[in-house]
Design a protein around this motif. Structure first.
Motif, mmCIF file in Angstrom:
data_model
loop_
_atom_site.group_PDB
_atom_site.id
_atom_site.type_symbol
_atom_site.label_atom_id
_atom_site.label_comp_id
_atom_site.label_asym_id
_atom_site.label_seq_id
_atom_site.Cartn_x
_atom_site.Cartn_y
_atom_site.Cartn_z
ATOM 1 N N VAL A 108 -6.626 -42.392 -23.592
ATOM 2 C CA VAL A 108 -7.417 -43.601 -23.576
ATOM 3 C C VAL A 108 -7.324 -43.953 -25.195
ATOM 4 O O VAL A 108 -7.271 -45.241 -25.488
ATOM 5 C CB VAL A 108 -9.051 -43.081 -23.515
ATOM 6 C CG1 VAL A 108 -9.912 -44.006 -23.970
ATOM 7 C CG2 VAL A 108 -9.241 -42.815 -21.869
ATOM 8 N N TRP A 109 -7.117 -42.926 -26.226
ATOM 9 C CA TRP A 109 -7.042 -43.305 -27.457
ATOM 10 C C TRP A 109 -5.757 -44.031 -27.607
ATOM 11 O O TRP A 109 -5.703 -44.998 -28.566
ATOM 12 C CB TRP A 109 -7.145 -42.106 -28.588
ATOM 13 C CG TRP A 109 -8.601 -41.423 -28.632
ATOM 14 C CD1 TRP A 109 -9.576 -42.062 -28.525
ATOM 15 C CD2 TRP A 109 -8.687 -40.258 -28.986
ATOM 16 N NE1 TRP A 109 -10.721 -41.113 -28.565
ATOM 17 C CE2 TRP A 109 -10.145 -40.140 -29.043
ATOM 18 C CE3 TRP A 109 -7.805 -39.116 -29.388
ATOM 19 C CZ2 TRP A 109 -10.727 -38.965 -29.269
ATOM 20 C CZ3 TRP A 109 -8.565 -38.038 -30.005
ATOM 21 C CH2 TRP A 109 -10.031 -37.917 -30.001
ATOM 22 N N HIS A 110 -4.774 -43.687 -27.186
ATOM 23 C CA HIS A 110 -3.395 -44.547 -27.194
ATOM 24 C C HIS A 110 -3.602 -45.892 -26.917
ATOM 25 O O HIS A 110 -2.995 -47.019 -27.412
ATOM 26 C CB HIS A 110 -2.307 -43.782 -26.551
ATOM 27 C CG HIS A 110 -1.757 -42.522 -27.465
ATOM 28 N ND1 HIS A 110 -1.263 -42.711 -28.644
ATOM 29 C CD2 HIS A 110 -1.933 -41.236 -27.545
ATOM 30 C CE1 HIS A 110 -1.057 -41.623 -28.933
ATOM 31 N NE2 HIS A 110 -1.560 -40.395 -28.523
ATOM 32 N N ILE A 111 -4.309 -46.153 -25.826
ATOM 33 C CA ILE A 111 -4.635 -47.370 -25.084
ATOM 34 C C ILE A 111 -5.349 -48.284 -26.115
ATOM 35 O O ILE A 111 -4.994 -49.492 -26.512
ATOM 36 C CB ILE A 111 -5.163 -47.408 -23.801
ATOM 37 C CG1 ILE A 111 -4.034 -46.778 -22.662
ATOM 38 C CG2 ILE A 111 -5.968 -48.593 -23.157
ATOM 39 C CD1 ILE A 111 -4.895 -46.451 -21.234
ATOM 40 N N GLY B 154 -7.869 -56.155 -20.177
ATOM 41 C CA GLY B 154 -7.002 -55.340 -19.618
ATOM 42 C C GLY B 154 -6.748 -53.992 -20.022
ATOM 43 O O GLY B 154 -6.538 -53.188 -19.381
ATOM 44 N N ALA B 155 -6.874 -53.781 -21.594
ATOM 45 C CA ALA B 155 -6.846 -52.244 -22.060
ATOM 46 C C ALA B 155 -8.066 -51.665 -21.259
ATOM 47 O O ALA B 155 -8.032 -50.321 -21.083
ATOM 48 C CB ALA B 155 -6.991 -52.474 -23.289
ATOM 49 N N ALA B 156 -9.282 -51.927 -21.234
ATOM 50 C CA ALA B 156 -10.425 -51.283 -20.675
ATOM 51 C C ALA B 156 -9.987 -51.073 -19.280
ATOM 52 O O ALA B 156 -10.428 -49.923 -19.076
ATOM 53 C CB ALA B 156 -11.762 -52.397 -20.710
ATOM 54 N N SER B 157 -9.556 -52.010 -18.490
ATOM 55 C CA SER B 157 -8.963 -51.430 -17.201
ATOM 56 C C SER B 157 -8.093 -50.108 -17.099
ATOM 57 O O SER B 157 -8.347 -49.402 -16.375
ATOM 58 C CB SER B 157 -8.389 -52.659 -16.460
ATOM 59 O OG SER B 157 -9.588 -53.754 -16.270
ATOM 60 N N ALA C 134 -7.750 -48.083 -19.470
ATOM 61 C CA ALA C 134 -8.192 -47.005 -19.846
ATOM 62 C C ALA C 134 -9.054 -46.301 -18.866
ATOM 63 O O ALA C 134 -8.927 -45.074 -18.721
ATOM 64 C CB ALA C 134 -9.071 -47.199 -21.212
ATOM 65 N N ALA C 135 -9.900 -47.038 -18.239
ATOM 66 C CA ALA C 135 -10.640 -46.425 -16.960
ATOM 67 C C ALA C 135 -9.752 -46.026 -15.993
ATOM 68 O O ALA C 135 -10.305 -44.984 -15.795
ATOM 69 C CB ALA C 135 -11.626 -47.787 -16.561
ATOM 70 N N LEU C 136 -8.761 -46.405 -15.624
ATOM 71 C CA LEU C 136 -7.695 -45.988 -14.594
ATOM 72 C C LEU C 136 -7.239 -44.552 -15.071
ATOM 73 O O LEU C 136 -7.170 -43.731 -14.299
ATOM 74 C CB LEU C 136 -6.819 -47.077 -14.199
ATOM 75 C CG LEU C 136 -5.746 -46.498 -13.134
ATOM 76 C CD1 LEU C 136 -6.509 -45.976 -11.859
ATOM 77 C CD2 LEU C 136 -4.512 -47.521 -13.003
ATOM 78 N N GLY D 152 -17.577 -41.569 -13.173
ATOM 79 C CA GLY D 152 -18.415 -41.855 -14.366
ATOM 80 C C GLY D 152 -17.627 -41.708 -15.845
ATOM 81 O O GLY D 152 -17.770 -42.602 -16.619
ATOM 82 N N VAL D 153 -16.480 -40.910 -16.029
ATOM 83 C CA VAL D 153 -15.446 -41.008 -16.883
ATOM 84 C C VAL D 153 -14.834 -42.213 -17.008
ATOM 85 O O VAL D 153 -14.574 -42.703 -18.100
ATOM 86 C CB VAL D 153 -14.727 -39.548 -16.623
ATOM 87 C CG1 VAL D 153 -13.298 -39.650 -17.763
ATOM 88 C CG2 VAL D 153 -15.319 -38.299 -17.061
ATOM 89 N N GLY D 154 -14.547 -42.484 -15.714
ATOM 90 C CA GLY D 154 -13.740 -44.007 -15.836
ATOM 91 C C GLY D 154 -14.644 -44.981 -16.341
ATOM 92 O O GLY D 154 -14.094 -45.909 -17.186
ATOM 93 N N ALA D 155 -15.664 -45.223 -15.934
ATOM 94 C CA ALA D 155 -16.753 -46.120 -16.392
ATOM 95 C C ALA D 155 -16.892 -45.937 -18.020
ATOM 96 O O ALA D 155 -16.986 -46.937 -18.865
ATOM 97 C CB ALA D 155 -17.991 -46.106 -15.670
ATOM 98 N N TYR D 156 -17.202 -44.765 -18.288
ATOM 99 C CA TYR D 156 -17.249 -44.643 -19.931
ATOM 100 C C TYR D 156 -16.083 -44.893 -20.622
ATOM 101 O O TYR D 156 -16.141 -45.729 -21.835
ATOM 102 C CB TYR D 156 -17.636 -43.057 -20.197
ATOM 103 C CG TYR D 156 -17.742 -42.948 -21.759
ATOM 104 C CD1 TYR D 156 -19.057 -43.195 -22.295
ATOM 105 C CD2 TYR D 156 -16.813 -42.572 -22.493
ATOM 106 C CE1 TYR D 156 -19.299 -43.211 -23.606
ATOM 107 C CE2 TYR D 156 -16.851 -42.311 -23.951
ATOM 108 C CZ TYR D 156 -18.060 -42.866 -24.444
ATOM 109 O OH TYR D 156 -18.230 -42.635 -25.699
ATOM 110 N N ALA D 157 -14.670 -44.681 -20.450
ATOM 111 C CA ALA D 157 -13.729 -45.044 -20.943
ATOM 112 C C ALA D 157 -13.632 -46.712 -21.064
ATOM 113 O O ALA D 157 -12.983 -47.326 -21.817
ATOM 114 C CB ALA D 157 -12.575 -44.542 -20.229
ATOM 115 N N TRP D 158 -13.974 -47.149 -19.793
ATOM 116 C CA TRP D 158 -13.966 -48.814 -19.768
ATOM 117 C C TRP D 158 -14.823 -49.249 -20.876
ATOM 118 O O TRP D 158 -14.530 -50.231 -21.620
ATOM 119 C CB TRP D 158 -14.503 -49.184 -18.320
ATOM 120 C CG TRP D 158 -14.336 -50.709 -18.019
ATOM 121 C CD1 TRP D 158 -13.215 -51.644 -17.868
ATOM 122 C CD2 TRP D 158 -15.623 -51.528 -18.202
ATOM 123 N NE1 TRP D 158 -13.680 -52.950 -17.827
ATOM 124 C CE2 TRP D 158 -15.249 -52.830 -18.124
ATOM 125 C CE3 TRP D 158 -16.866 -51.300 -18.630
ATOM 126 C CZ2 TRP D 158 -15.983 -53.936 -18.105
ATOM 127 C CZ3 TRP D 158 -17.878 -52.384 -18.717
ATOM 128 C CH2 TRP D 158 -17.347 -53.692 -18.560
#
Length: 191
Positions: free
Chosen positions: A70-73, A39-42, A44-46, A161-167
């Protein structure tokens, strides 16, 4: 120097006071933690992908808010995993810093903890040690942020790309927390 110290302050602010978790200890903490990681990965990606959409110079303005979102998530994920394992009381600045940045700045965090067999030994995080680790993490992240500016010139591809990296990054944070709180943790308090 100003940008580096600002990033160091942001990193320290993330770890000094871990967030409260709304999760209760679970009878199956690993399963619950896996769901929390997904859930958190999704999420953060969004968040990261959305903030990476503005093109060019306008997009540069969104880099810091993206990283902070992203860090707060991720920090909430770490607190939730600790709670699922019934170990919220053990979550302090050293554990938070370890989970959030171990996979990206392992060398910078080598003084905070070490895994010995089935135990994780976490050294108490004196302010000086936290400051030094946060500076190293901040420098590493600053360098990474510079490379992220390129993604702002190709908005859709860059945002994906940024979303995938955050995931991926959020999953790594979750895995670090899972590993830390699944194992026996020894707080090394020298006399």
């Amino acid at each position: 120097m100003g940008a580096e110290s600002n990033l160091t302050e942001k990193v320290l602010a993330l770890v000094v006071q871990p967030p409260e978790s709304g999760c209760a200890p679970s009878s199956r903490p690993r399963d619950a933690a896996e769901r929390a990681i997904d859930g958190a990965a999704s999420k953060a990606a969004l968040a990261a992908g959305t903030l990476a959409l503005p093109p060019g110079p306008l997009g540069w303005v969104t880099i810091a808010p993206e990283m902070l979102a992203v860090w707060h998530i991720q920090r909430q994920l770490v607190a939730d995993i600790a709670a699922l394992y019934g170990r919220s009381a053990e979550l302090g600045p050293a554990q938070m810093l370890w989970c959030l940045f171990r996979h990206t700045a392992a060398q910078a965090l080598r003084d905070l903890g070490v895994r010995v067999g089935e135990r994780v030994i976490v050294r108490p995080a004196a302010q000086v040690l936290l400051q030094r680790a946060a500076e190293a993490v901040g420098l590493h992240i600053g360098q990474k942020a510079a490379s992220w500016t390129l993604s702002r010139w190709v908005p859709l591809v860059g945002a994906a790309g940024v979303g995938a990296y955050a995931w991926w990054d959020t999953r790594q944070v979750g895995r670090a927390a899972l590993q830390l709180f699944e194992q026996e943790q020894v707080i090394d308090n020298p006399v």
